[in-house]
Scaffold this motif. Structure first.
Motif, PDB file in Angstrom:
ATOM      1  N   UNK A 152      15.641  23.791  25.413  1.00 36.54           N
ATOM      2  CA  UNK A 152      15.377  24.364  24.096  1.00 36.54           C
ATOM      3  C   UNK A 152      14.918  25.801  24.327  1.00 36.54           C
ATOM      4  N   UNK A 153      14.728  26.552  23.271  1.00 39.04           N
ATOM      5  CA  UNK A 153      14.200  27.910  23.396  1.00 39.04           C
ATOM      6  C   UNK A 153      13.268  28.177  22.232  1.00 39.04           C
ATOM      7  N   UNK A 154      12.307  29.076  22.463  1.00 39.07           N
ATOM      8  CA  UNK A 154      11.371  29.421  21.403  1.00 39.07           C
ATOM      9  C   UNK A 154      10.198  30.223  21.938  1.00 39.07           C
ATOM     10  N   UNK A 155       9.254  30.492  21.061  1.00 43.09           N
ATOM     11  CA  UNK A 155       8.073  31.273  21.438  1.00 43.09           C
ATOM     12  C   UNK A 155       7.082  30.420  22.203  1.00 43.09           C
ATOM     13  N   UNK A 156       6.555  30.982  23.283  1.00 41.12           N
ATOM     14  CA  UNK A 156       5.600  30.256  24.115  1.00 41.12           C
ATOM     15  C   UNK A 156       4.562  31.241  24.652  1.00 41.12           C
ATOM     16  N   UNK A 157       3.310  30.814  24.691  1.00 44.67           N
ATOM     17  CA  UNK A 157       2.239  31.602  25.309  1.00 44.67           C
ATOM     18  C   UNK A 157       2.195  31.262  26.802  1.00 44.67           C
ATOM     19  N   UNK A 160       2.569  26.293  22.376  1.00 46.76           N
ATOM     20  CA  UNK A 160       3.744  26.668  21.595  1.00 46.76           C
ATOM     21  C   UNK A 160       4.474  25.456  21.078  1.00 46.76           C
ATOM     22  N   UNK A 161       4.921  25.509  19.829  1.00 42.39           N
ATOM     23  CA  UNK A 161       5.663  24.395  19.243  1.00 42.39           C
ATOM     24  C   UNK A 161       6.980  24.138  19.965  1.00 42.39           C
ATOM     25  N   UNK A 162       7.590  25.193  20.519  1.00 42.02           N
ATOM     26  CA  UNK A 162       8.844  25.016  21.248  1.00 42.02           C
ATOM     27  C   UNK A 162       8.641  24.152  22.487  1.00 42.02           C
ATOM     28  N   UNK A 210       3.716  14.625  37.933  1.00 43.97           N
ATOM     29  CA  UNK A 210       4.142  13.806  39.061  1.00 43.97           C
ATOM     30  C   UNK A 210       5.604  13.424  39.000  1.00 43.97           C
ATOM     31  N   UNK A 211       6.081  13.096  37.807  1.00 41.35           N
ATOM     32  CA  UNK A 211       7.459  12.622  37.676  1.00 41.35           C
ATOM     33  C   UNK A 211       8.389  13.667  37.064  1.00 41.35           C
ATOM     34  N   UNK A 212       7.970  14.920  36.996  1.00 39.98           N
ATOM     35  CA  UNK A 212       8.835  15.948  36.429  1.00 39.98           C
ATOM     36  C   UNK A 212       8.140  17.281  36.332  1.00 39.98           C
ATOM     37  N   UNK A 213       8.676  18.143  35.459  1.00 43.49           N
ATOM     38  CA  UNK A 213       8.081  19.454  35.281  1.00 43.49           C
ATOM     39  C   UNK A 213       8.561  20.071  33.977  1.00 43.49           C
ATOM     40  N   UNK A 214       7.802  21.047  33.525  1.00 47.34           N
ATOM     41  CA  UNK A 214       8.198  21.910  32.423  1.00 47.34           C
ATOM     42  C   UNK A 214       8.397  23.296  33.007  1.00 47.34           C
ATOM     43  N   UNK A 215       9.562  23.884  32.788  1.00 47.74           N
ATOM     44  CA  UNK A 215       9.872  25.191  33.352  1.00 47.74           C
ATOM     45  C   UNK A 215      10.117  26.203  32.243  1.00 47.74           C
ATOM     46  N   UNK A 216       9.520  27.388  32.401  1.00 50.99           N
ATOM     47  CA  UNK A 216       9.763  28.515  31.514  1.00 50.99           C
ATOM     48  C   UNK A 216      10.618  29.502  32.305  1.00 50.99           C
ATOM     49  N   UNK A 217      11.841  29.714  31.844  1.00 47.20           N
ATOM     50  CA  UNK A 217      12.811  30.497  32.606  1.00 47.20           C
ATOM     51  C   UNK A 217      12.611  31.986  32.322  1.00 47.20           C
ATOM     52  N   UNK A 218      12.728  32.840  33.333  1.00 45.82           N
ATOM     53  CA  UNK A 218      12.590  34.282  33.114  1.00 45.82           C
ATOM     54  C   UNK A 218      13.585  34.797  32.080  1.00 45.82           C
ATOM     55  N   UNK A 219      13.199  35.862  31.381  1.00 48.82           N
ATOM     56  CA  UNK A 219      14.032  36.412  30.309  1.00 48.82           C
ATOM     57  C   UNK A 219      15.408  36.845  30.806  1.00 48.82           C
ATOM     58  N   UNK A 220      15.473  37.354  32.030  1.00 48.31           N
ATOM     59  CA  UNK A 220      16.730  37.922  32.514  1.00 48.31           C
ATOM     60  C   UNK A 220      17.737  36.872  32.955  1.00 48.31           C
ATOM     61  N   UNK A 221      17.359  35.615  33.006  1.00 49.82           N
ATOM     62  CA  UNK A 221      18.265  34.550  33.451  1.00 49.82           C
ATOM     63  C   UNK A 221      19.196  34.152  32.307  1.00 49.82           C
ATOM     64  N   UNK A 222      20.476  34.065  32.605  1.00 48.73           N
ATOM     65  CA  UNK A 222      21.476  33.712  31.606  1.00 48.73           C
ATOM     66  C   UNK A 222      21.345  32.242  31.203  1.00 48.73           C
ATOM     67  N   UNK A 223      21.293  31.991  29.893  1.00 52.06           N
ATOM     68  CA  UNK A 223      21.206  30.616  29.407  1.00 52.06           C
ATOM     69  C   UNK A 223      22.448  29.816  29.780  1.00 52.06           C
ATOM     70  N   UNK A 231      -2.341  37.071  25.260  1.00 49.80           N
ATOM     71  CA  UNK A 231      -1.100  37.813  25.354  1.00 49.80           C
ATOM     72  C   UNK A 231      -0.151  37.432  24.224  1.00 49.80           C
ATOM     73  N   UNK A 232       0.781  38.328  23.948  1.00 49.70           N
ATOM     74  CA  UNK A 232       1.844  38.053  22.987  1.00 49.70           C
ATOM     75  C   UNK A 232       2.628  36.824  23.443  1.00 49.70           C
ATOM     76  N   UNK A 233       3.029  35.941  22.532  1.00 48.33           N
ATOM     77  CA  UNK A 233       3.973  34.878  22.920  1.00 48.33           C
ATOM     78  C   UNK A 233       5.333  35.495  23.225  1.00 48.33           C
ATOM     79  N   UNK A 234       6.087  34.866  24.076  1.00 47.30           N
ATOM     80  CA  UNK A 234       7.398  35.364  24.465  1.00 47.30           C
ATOM     81  C   UNK A 234       8.462  34.316  24.151  1.00 47.30           C
ATOM     82  N   UNK A 235       9.633  34.780  23.731  1.00 45.79           N
ATOM     83  CA  UNK A 235      10.736  33.861  23.478  1.00 45.79           C
ATOM     84  C   UNK A 235      11.448  33.592  24.797  1.00 45.79           C
ATOM     85  N   UNK A 236      11.440  32.341  25.226  1.00 42.84           N
ATOM     86  CA  UNK A 236      11.996  31.968  26.520  1.00 42.84           C
ATOM     87  C   UNK A 236      12.832  30.694  26.417  1.00 42.84           C
TER      88      UNK A 236
END
Length: 354
Positions: free
Chosen positions: A185-190, A199-201, A137-150, A83-88
């Motif tokens: 942070x924000x950037x392109x992610x698969x 993704x580097x972001x 176990x001690x945390x998480x990485x979250x990708x926030x939906x596009x429609x959510x205000x930064x 899929x296309x990477x998305x900026x999130x």
């Protein structure tokens, strides 16, 4: 199916022909396969090979109808489409001192961690169920939906999380407290990676969360709930422009360095509801830019106060340490609006001429 089968000469290559070209023995990156060797035209090769090696050469890289590159068919032998990477907006969260807990303490900390995040998000109108997350176990990485205000995430969710953590920790021993490092942070992610989010972001935000100055800053404030570190872009575009409950002047510039990973970048750090300038934290100090902003604010305050001083000096009422300017009322029940000097007494002493 013949390997040279194509639609329109080059716009699409079939799944079987793609596998034929990519799985040919002895092929290596950079080697040119001639039509005589494989029975495939140059235009077909140029349409197929760049996908395999990730070299974007033309607008044909992705199929506009499905948002993916033509490597294989969905559900077929060729595997899933990329899929296309998305900026999130990306959020990395990590618990302090997690590995020092016992098994039971880790189990309980994980449960409380998830509950606190969900409750804080719900309190500011965010639905964490819609977030795409990669758990640890001690945390998480979250990708926030596009429609959510930064600005809502940084300016409202993070402060609310900090308040709930402080309240949660107030009745617990230090070993059972939940204190978090949060990086944004924000950037392109698969979003369709086989084992995470390529993704580097993503790498960048995780490096921020693990930075040594962030750990030391949180440790310097035992009652704090959140140490927040944001990329320079997020600080410039979100924190300074739409701070909401955050205080941009409390952020300090830090260097995030991971020499073993050849990573060195700058970011902005704050411990929510604490003043980093009031304590000495190794690797953390107010930046020159921040100091200039504070000086500018003081100058502005002085400029606003100067006309008031002039009015007092030229035409106001000045009696000892009591100064009154503007509309004044004199008589029984009257009220005077003014300022009182720091040495004024509430009453008079015997023998005091005032």
């Amino acid at each position: 199916m013949n390997a040279s089968t194509a639609i329109g000469g080059h716009s699409r290559v079939s799944s079987s022909s793609t596998r034929f070209v990519l799985m040919r023995q002895g092929h290596r990156p950079g080697a040119r396969l001639t039509p005589e060797q494989d029975g495939v035209t140059d235009s077909q090769l140029s349409a197929v090979m760049p996908y395999f090696y990730g070299i974007p050469l033309s607008p044909r890289r992705f199929d506009g109808s499905c948002g993916a590159c033509p490597l294989g068919e969905p559900g077929g032998e060729g595997g899933s489409l990329m899929q296309h990477p998305e900026r999130r907006l990306l959020i990395s969260v990590d618990m302090e001192r997690y590995s020092r807990r016992s098994n039971l303490q880790q189990y309980e900390a994980q449960r409380q961690f998830r509950e606190l995040l969900h409750e804080a998000a719900g309190a500011v109108g965010l639905d964490r169920v819609a977030w795409t997350t990669q758990q640890a176990g001690d945390g998480e990485l979250a990708v926030v939906p596009r429609e959510v205000s930064e600005s809502r995430v940084i300016g409202r969710f993070v402060p609310e999380l900090n308040r709930r953590l402080r309240h949660h920790n107030s009745s617990r021993l230090p070993a059972a407290r939940i204190r978090l490092r949060v990086a944004v942070h924000q950037g392109l992610v698969h979003l369709d990676g086989a084992n995470g989010f390529p993704g580097n972001a993503v790498v960048f935000v995780c490096r921020l969360c693990e930075a040594d100055p962030v750990k030391k800053a949180l440790a310097a404030f035992p009652e704090a709930g959140v140490a927040l570190v944001v990329s320079t872009e997020i600080f410039r575009d979100v924190v300074t422009e739409y701070p909401e409950e955050m205080r941009p002047e409390r952020f300090v510039r830090i260097e995030v360095a991971h020499p073993d990973k050849e990573f060195r970048e700058y970011a902005r750090l704050c411990v929510v509801d604490e003043d980093l300038a009031a304590v000495a934290v190794p690797g953390v100090s107010p930046s020159p830019g921040q100091g200039a902003a504070q000086i500018a604010k003081k100058l502005a305050d002085t400029a606003e106060a100067k006309p008031a001083s002039s009015a007092m000096e030229h035409g106001g009422i000045h009696t000892g340490d009591i100064r009154v300017k503007g509309q004044n009322a004199i008589g029984p029940g009257a009220t005077a609006i003014g300022s009182v000097g720091r040495d004024v007494n509430s009453g008079t002493r015997r023998g005091d001429p005032r």
